[in-house]
Each structure stands twice: as C-alpha cells, then as structure tokens.
Write a protein that holds these residues in place. Structure first.
Motif, PDB file in Angstrom:
ATOM      1  N   ILE A 143       0.873  -1.185   0.000  1.00  0.00           N
ATOM      2  CA  ILE A 143       0.000   0.000   0.000  1.00  0.00           C
ATOM      3  C   ILE A 143       0.904   1.227   0.000  1.00  0.00           C
ATOM      4  O   ILE A 143       1.446   1.592   1.034  1.00  0.00           O
ATOM      5  CB  ILE A 143      -0.933  -0.027   1.227  1.00  0.00           C
ATOM      6  CG1 ILE A 143      -1.791  -1.299   1.189  1.00  0.00           C
ATOM      7  CG2 ILE A 143      -1.786   1.225   1.316  1.00  0.00           C
ATOM      8  CD1 ILE A 143      -2.729  -1.470   2.373  1.00  0.00           C
ATOM      9  N   PRO A 158      -2.489   6.221  -1.980  1.00  0.00           N
ATOM     10  CA  PRO A 158      -3.882   5.960  -1.623  1.00  0.00           C
ATOM     11  C   PRO A 158      -4.781   5.710  -2.833  1.00  0.00           C
ATOM     12  O   PRO A 158      -4.594   6.316  -3.882  1.00  0.00           O
ATOM     13  CB  PRO A 158      -4.316   7.245  -0.907  1.00  0.00           C
ATOM     14  CG  PRO A 158      -3.289   8.254  -1.200  1.00  0.00           C
ATOM     15  CD  PRO A 158      -2.031   7.558  -1.601  1.00  0.00           C
ATOM     16  N   THR A 159      -5.731   4.814  -2.675  1.00  0.00           N
ATOM     17  CA  THR A 159      -6.749   4.623  -3.703  1.00  0.00           C
ATOM     18  C   THR A 159      -7.808   5.716  -3.479  1.00  0.00           C
ATOM     19  O   THR A 159      -7.832   6.348  -2.406  1.00  0.00           O
ATOM     20  CB  THR A 159      -7.409   3.239  -3.565  1.00  0.00           C
ATOM     21  OG1 THR A 159      -8.041   3.175  -2.289  1.00  0.00           O
ATOM     22  CG2 THR A 159      -6.386   2.125  -3.699  1.00  0.00           C
ATOM     23  N   LYS A 207     -15.979   0.327  -5.318  1.00  0.00           N
ATOM     24  CA  LYS A 207     -15.995  -0.982  -5.969  1.00  0.00           C
ATOM     25  C   LYS A 207     -15.228  -2.037  -5.183  1.00  0.00           C
ATOM     26  O   LYS A 207     -14.370  -1.710  -4.366  1.00  0.00           O
ATOM     27  CB  LYS A 207     -15.383  -0.847  -7.363  1.00  0.00           C
ATOM     28  CG  LYS A 207     -16.233  -0.023  -8.298  1.00  0.00           C
ATOM     29  CD  LYS A 207     -15.535   0.152  -9.619  1.00  0.00           C
ATOM     30  CE  LYS A 207     -16.327   1.097 -10.506  1.00  0.00           C
ATOM     31  NZ  LYS A 207     -15.674   1.285 -11.814  1.00  0.00           N
ATOM     32  N   THR A 208     -15.522  -3.288  -5.504  1.00  0.00           N
ATOM     33  CA  THR A 208     -14.830  -4.402  -4.843  1.00  0.00           C
ATOM     34  C   THR A 208     -13.321  -4.304  -5.109  1.00  0.00           C
ATOM     35  O   THR A 208     -12.906  -3.875  -6.178  1.00  0.00           O
ATOM     36  CB  THR A 208     -15.346  -5.743  -5.396  1.00  0.00           C
ATOM     37  OG1 THR A 208     -15.259  -5.721  -6.812  1.00  0.00           O
ATOM     38  CG2 THR A 208     -16.784  -6.002  -4.976  1.00  0.00           C
ATOM     39  N   GLY A 209     -12.546  -4.671  -4.122  1.00  0.00           N
ATOM     40  CA  GLY A 209     -11.086  -4.708  -4.278  1.00  0.00           C
ATOM     41  C   GLY A 209     -10.427  -3.347  -4.378  1.00  0.00           C
ATOM     42  O   GLY A 209      -9.306  -3.223  -4.845  1.00  0.00           O
ATOM     43  N   SER A 210     -11.112  -2.294  -3.905  1.00  0.00           N
ATOM     44  CA  SER A 210     -10.551  -0.952  -4.072  1.00  0.00           C
ATOM     45  C   SER A 210      -9.895  -0.407  -2.803  1.00  0.00           C
ATOM     46  O   SER A 210      -9.604   0.772  -2.709  1.00  0.00           O
ATOM     47  CB  SER A 210     -11.643   0.009  -4.563  1.00  0.00           C
ATOM     48  OG  SER A 210     -12.666   0.084  -3.602  1.00  0.00           O
ATOM     49  N   GLY A 211      -9.695  -1.269  -1.812  1.00  0.00           N
ATOM     50  CA  GLY A 211      -8.951  -0.853  -0.630  1.00  0.00           C
ATOM     51  C   GLY A 211      -9.777  -0.214   0.470  1.00  0.00           C
ATOM     52  O   GLY A 211      -9.278   0.629   1.224  1.00  0.00           O
ATOM     53  N   LYS A 212     -11.025  -0.668   0.614  1.00  0.00           N
ATOM     54  CA  LYS A 212     -11.880  -0.081   1.651  1.00  0.00           C
ATOM     55  C   LYS A 212     -11.381  -0.435   3.054  1.00  0.00           C
ATOM     56  O   LYS A 212     -11.531   0.359   3.977  1.00  0.00           O
ATOM     57  CB  LYS A 212     -13.339  -0.538   1.459  1.00  0.00           C
ATOM     58  CG  LYS A 212     -13.966   0.036   0.199  1.00  0.00           C
ATOM     59  CD  LYS A 212     -15.442  -0.274   0.092  1.00  0.00           C
ATOM     60  CE  LYS A 212     -15.735  -1.707  -0.253  1.00  0.00           C
ATOM     61  NZ  LYS A 212     -15.309  -2.122  -1.601  1.00  0.00           N
ATOM     62  N   THR A 213     -10.782  -1.621   3.195  1.00  0.00           N
ATOM     63  CA  THR A 213     -10.343  -2.032   4.541  1.00  0.00           C
ATOM     64  C   THR A 213      -9.303  -1.050   5.095  1.00  0.00           C
ATOM     65  O   THR A 213      -9.448  -0.543   6.208  1.00  0.00           O
ATOM     66  CB  THR A 213      -9.765  -3.465   4.504  1.00  0.00           C
ATOM     67  OG1 THR A 213     -10.607  -4.260   3.670  1.00  0.00           O
ATOM     68  CG2 THR A 213      -9.689  -4.065   5.883  1.00  0.00           C
ATOM     69  N   GLN A 253      -9.758 -11.844   8.075  1.00  0.00           N
ATOM     70  CA  GLN A 253      -8.957 -11.045   7.130  1.00  0.00           C
ATOM     71  C   GLN A 253      -8.767  -9.604   7.620  1.00  0.00           C
ATOM     72  O   GLN A 253      -7.690  -9.027   7.491  1.00  0.00           O
ATOM     73  CB  GLN A 253      -9.708 -11.050   5.805  1.00  0.00           C
ATOM     74  CG  GLN A 253      -8.961 -10.495   4.647  1.00  0.00           C
ATOM     75  CD  GLN A 253      -9.807 -10.635   3.393  1.00  0.00           C
ATOM     76  OE1 GLN A 253     -10.014 -11.718   2.900  1.00  0.00           O
ATOM     77  NE2 GLN A 253     -10.325  -9.536   2.895  1.00  0.00           N
ATOM     78  N   GLN A 291      -5.187  -7.450   8.775  1.00  0.00           N
ATOM     79  CA  GLN A 291      -4.721  -6.107   8.377  1.00  0.00           C
ATOM     80  C   GLN A 291      -4.417  -5.256   9.602  1.00  0.00           C
ATOM     81  O   GLN A 291      -3.426  -4.528   9.632  1.00  0.00           O
ATOM     82  CB  GLN A 291      -5.777  -5.380   7.513  1.00  0.00           C
ATOM     83  CG  GLN A 291      -5.762  -5.845   6.084  1.00  0.00           C
ATOM     84  CD  GLN A 291      -5.850  -4.689   5.072  1.00  0.00           C
ATOM     85  OE1 GLN A 291      -5.781  -3.506   5.409  1.00  0.00           O
ATOM     86  NE2 GLN A 291      -6.020  -5.046   3.812  1.00  0.00           N
ATOM     87  N   GLU A 317     -19.031  -4.317   5.050  1.00  0.00           N
ATOM     88  CA  GLU A 317     -20.155  -4.908   4.298  1.00  0.00           C
ATOM     89  C   GLU A 317     -21.446  -4.497   5.010  1.00  0.00           C
ATOM     90  O   GLU A 317     -22.308  -5.322   5.317  1.00  0.00           O
ATOM     91  CB  GLU A 317     -20.033  -6.441   4.228  1.00  0.00           C
ATOM     92  CG  GLU A 317     -18.716  -6.942   3.664  1.00  0.00           C
ATOM     93  CD  GLU A 317     -18.488  -6.551   2.203  1.00  0.00           C
ATOM     94  OE1 GLU A 317     -19.468  -6.192   1.518  1.00  0.00           O
ATOM     95  OE2 GLU A 317     -17.334  -6.571   1.746  1.00  0.00           O
ATOM     96  N   ALA A 358     -19.346  -2.252  -1.130  1.00  0.00           N
ATOM     97  CA  ALA A 358     -19.372  -1.935  -2.562  1.00  0.00           C
ATOM     98  C   ALA A 358     -20.805  -1.633  -2.996  1.00  0.00           C
ATOM     99  O   ALA A 358     -21.038  -1.131  -4.087  1.00  0.00           O
ATOM    100  CB  ALA A 358     -18.808  -3.104  -3.367  1.00  0.00           C
ATOM    101  N   GLY A 391     -16.076  -9.565   0.343  1.00  0.00           N
ATOM    102  CA  GLY A 391     -14.907  -9.113   1.086  1.00  0.00           C
ATOM    103  C   GLY A 391     -13.625  -9.922   0.960  1.00  0.00           C
ATOM    104  O   GLY A 391     -12.553  -9.368   1.116  1.00  0.00           O
TER     105      GLY A 391
END
Ligand SMILES: Nc1ncnc2c1ncn2[C@@H]1O[C@H](COP(=O)(O)OP(=O)(O)OP(=O)(O)O)[C@@H](O)[C@H]1O
Length: 406
Positions: A27, A30-31, A52-58, A90, A94, A158, A192, A317
């Motif tokens: 990382i 930033p996204t 969107k999915t996989g865009s680094g929300k976590t 998961q 992180q 989610e 998402a 997720g």
C-alpha cells in the motif's frame, strides 16, 4: 493500484510509521476511497464509503483508526462488525500487520469458537475487537466481564449485508450491540453496494456522515472481463469441467472460485470435480467445524488447491489476489450478489475474468444484473463440440455424487 490524484498518504494526514508499515502490504499510494475517507475520519466525522470491490476499503478505515489509537491507546477502543468469520479474520490480519509498531492487541469474536476463551480475551481489554454480530451479542447478553461503553469507533464492514434480512438475519443482534455502545462515537460504514440500505444506515451513523461514493457509472472494475454462457441446465456441469480443463491447460498459474446457490450443490460440485482430479476444496456455511472452514480457505489461498467451490458465504470481502476467474454456477437472483461474487477477482488493479452460467429461465436475471452494473456481459466463446464429448461422462459422475450422503 492506481492512486487517485497523486495525493500521498502524508498529505492525507497519515503519520510516517503507518506509511512505512503500509508499504509492507504494497500500500504505497492511496486509492480514491482512501484519499476521500481517511481525512474525514481523522477529522472525527462519521463516514460512509461506497467503492468498488477490491478498491482498498479495509485500509481506508484501518489506517485512520490505528493512527487515532496510537494517540490515545486504550481498550476497548474500536469495534468492527463483519458478516462472516472469514472476513473478520482477514480484517484482523490487516489490523495486526499495520498495528504491529504500536503493539496492537486485537481479538476476534466469531461463532463456533470457544466462548470461554473469547470471554477471557475480551476481559483483557484488547484495543480492537473484530466480531460477527451473533457471537458478540451472545457475549453481551451473557457476560459482565467486559463492556463496550468506551469505544471510539464502530465499523460496519459490508454494512448493507449486516442490515439485510438474508438467510442470516443480523438485525436483532445489531440492536443488542448498538444498545451496548456509547452514542458518542465515530461510525464508519463501508461496502461496494450501500445504496439499497442507505436510509437505515444513516440511522446508525447519526452525526451527519461524510458520504463518499466512487463516481463511475459502471459498478464493476474495468480490469474485470465479464462473460456469460447461455446453456441448458443439464449441460452446466460439462461446461464447468470444460472451462476448468481449458484454464488448467492454458495457464501455469491459475486459480478459480466457483459460486453455487446451495450448500448441497457446493458439496456435489466439489466432489464431482475431485473425481475429475481437479485440485479443489469447498467452503459453505454447513461445514460445522470452523477450523475446517479456515483450513479450506488457507489451502486455497496458498494455492495448494486451485479451485474453491463456495456459497455466498465467500462472496463478500474475501481478498485472495491470485483468483483469476470467477464462475457463477447459477445466475445470482440479486445483482448485488453478482457484484460481490465477481469482485473476488480483478482486485487491486489486476486483470480477472468472470463467467456466469445462464439458462433460458435466467435471462431476466442477467438483464437485471446488466442494468444494475451499467454494463453488458459478453458471450463466452466455448468449444461446444468438446463439451458434447464429455457431457455423458460428466453427468453420470454428477449423479453419482448427488446420491452420496452429504
Ligand atoms: N493504496 C493501495 N495500494 C495498493 N494496494 C492496496 C491499497 N489499498 C489496499 N490495497 C490492497 O488491495 C486489496 C483489496 O483491498 P480490500 O480487501 O480492502 O478491498 P475492498 O474494497 O474491501 O473490497 P471488497 O468490496 O471486495 O471487500 C488488498 O490486498 C489490499 O492490501
């Protein structure tokens, strides 16, 4: 993954130790969801992030929470709720990796694990508790050795799923949890697909939340190639075997997630694919042993098994970067489920492909999906002759598996 506009984490207010630590996870820049949500969270605002999915929300919530925690460390500082055990684990990972320099103590409270051990961990005041709602509500109802009265952050990952009344209804448990935490807190909601439940979510994030939604019309990522196969029901499994065989023949490094609509189908397909000597493993909610579920996922993550056959318990997720292909054995009845399922591939800027098996009875579902994602799926050019060649063998094998006790 592409940065939003050249703004670095430093400009967003993230401290050096966290920036250094983030690099360990790749990382670096930033996204967009991180660029917009991190400053708001650091300012003390409630936040709703829809990207969107996989865009680094976590990391968009983990980073600012860790920073705030480092300024005033105590337990229990933050509560994160997640709809599944796998996702909770998961998120915990992180927190652990990014929070290492401050000696972060986290604790995972999920179902089907030892209650007594969990109660003990809670009483030791971990900084962050990551929980599935059902199990946490059980602890709140049965124990007085811990309380959540001082938490600063509540995160609903989610978030829309946590409010839906799906096969697992979390709403009662949420009521118990919301009753046990202070009204004065920061609430962070991510998904998402937030829009359907927006009004209910606003009731949880009461302090005029900062709302950020990625602007693009299309709701799936560009790196995802979305295909469908219109085929008769009785040919689904033969197509499935063909698709897997083709992937195995053409790629050295490959990994596929197959989604089914029932636990039984998940089990049958797993058994059938194993008879064809494909390296696969199943994940569904009727697998009683939590250890068994985590083990299945770990084997898939480490590429010991190349195929994961799963129900929607794995649709949201899960971040497994190696997944190149998602096959929907059934056309999802809800576009939202489709978005989360296909989002298991093409994550963090990688390329991926999804293939949805559609029968003549599901065409309306396909249209609903296309309308929702604002994009058309393309026909997948399969080798029909090859499928016909293996059809009888595959169907006989499938029937054998169907009569094997579950
Ligand atoms: N700024 C970044 N640069 C590069 N990679 C990143 C960045 N932020 C996060 N990632 C990586 O991107 C992957 C996807 O992130 P994450 O799981 O948070 O996605 P998500 O938006 O929560 O997806 P989903 O909606 O499917 O839950 C992870 O492997 C994460 O480590």
């Amino acid at each position: 993954m592409a940065a939003a506009s050249g703004t670095g984490f430093q400009e967003l207010g993230i401290r050096d130790w966290l920036i250094q630590q983030s690099r360990q996870l790749g990382i670096k820049e930033p996204t967009p969801v991180q660029e917009h949500c991190i400053p708001a969270i650091l300012r003390g605002q409630d936040c709703m992030g829809c990207a969107k999915t996989g865009s680094g929300k976590t990391a968009a919530f983990v980073l600012p929470i860790l920073q705030k925690l480092s300024e005033d460390p105590y337990g229990i500082f933050c509560l994160v709720l997640s709809p599944t055990r796998e996702l909770a684990s998961q998120i915990a990972e992180q927190f652990q990796v990014l929070g290492k320099p401050i000696g972060l103590k986290d604790c995972m409270i999920v179902g089907r694990m030892d209650m007594v051990k969990q109660a003990l961990e809670l009483s030791r005041k971990p900084h962050v508790v990551i929980a599935t709602p059902g199990r946490l509500a059980d602890h709140l109802k049965s124990s007085n050795t811990f309380n959540l009265k001082k938490i600063k952050f509540l995160v609903l990952d989610e978030a829309d799923r946590l409010l839906e009344q799906g096969c697992t209804d979390f709403t009662k448990d949420l009521e118990v949890i919301l009753g046990a935490i202070p009204a004065k807190r920061q609430t962070l909601l991510f998904s998402a697909t937030l829009t359907d439940t927006l009004q209910e979510l606003k009731k949880i994030a009461m302090n005029r939340p900062f709302f950020w939604e990625s602007k693009s019309e299309v709701r799936t990522v560009d790196e995802l190639e979305q295909r469908y196969l219109l085929i008769p029901e009785r040919m689904k499994e033969a197509y499935l075997v063909h698709l897997i065989q083709k992937t195995q023949d053409e790629h050295e490094d490959w990994s596929i997630m197959i989604f089914t609509n029932t636990c039984k189908m998940c089990q049958v397909l797993n058994m059938m694919l194993r008879k064809f000597r494909f390296p696969c493993v199943a994940l569904h909610s009727m697998m009683q042993q939590v250890r068994q579920r985590f083990a299945a996922l770990a084997k898939f993550k480490s590429s010991v098994f190349k195929i994961l056959v799963a129900t929607d318990v794995a649709a949201r997720g899960l971040d497994i970067p190696t997944v190149q292909m998602v096959i929907n054995h059934n056309t999802p009845g809800l576009p939202k489920i489709y978005i989360h399922r296909v989002g298991r591939t093409a994550r963090a800027g990688r390329h991926g492909i999804s293939i949805t098996l559609v029968t003549q009875y599901d065409i309306h579902l396909l249209h609903a999906i296309e309308e929702e994602i604002k994009s058309k799926l393309k026909d997948y050019p399969a080798d029909e002759k090859e499928v016909l060649r293996i059809l009888t063998h595959v169907n006989v094998t499938r029937r054998e598996c169907e009569i094997t006790p579950f």
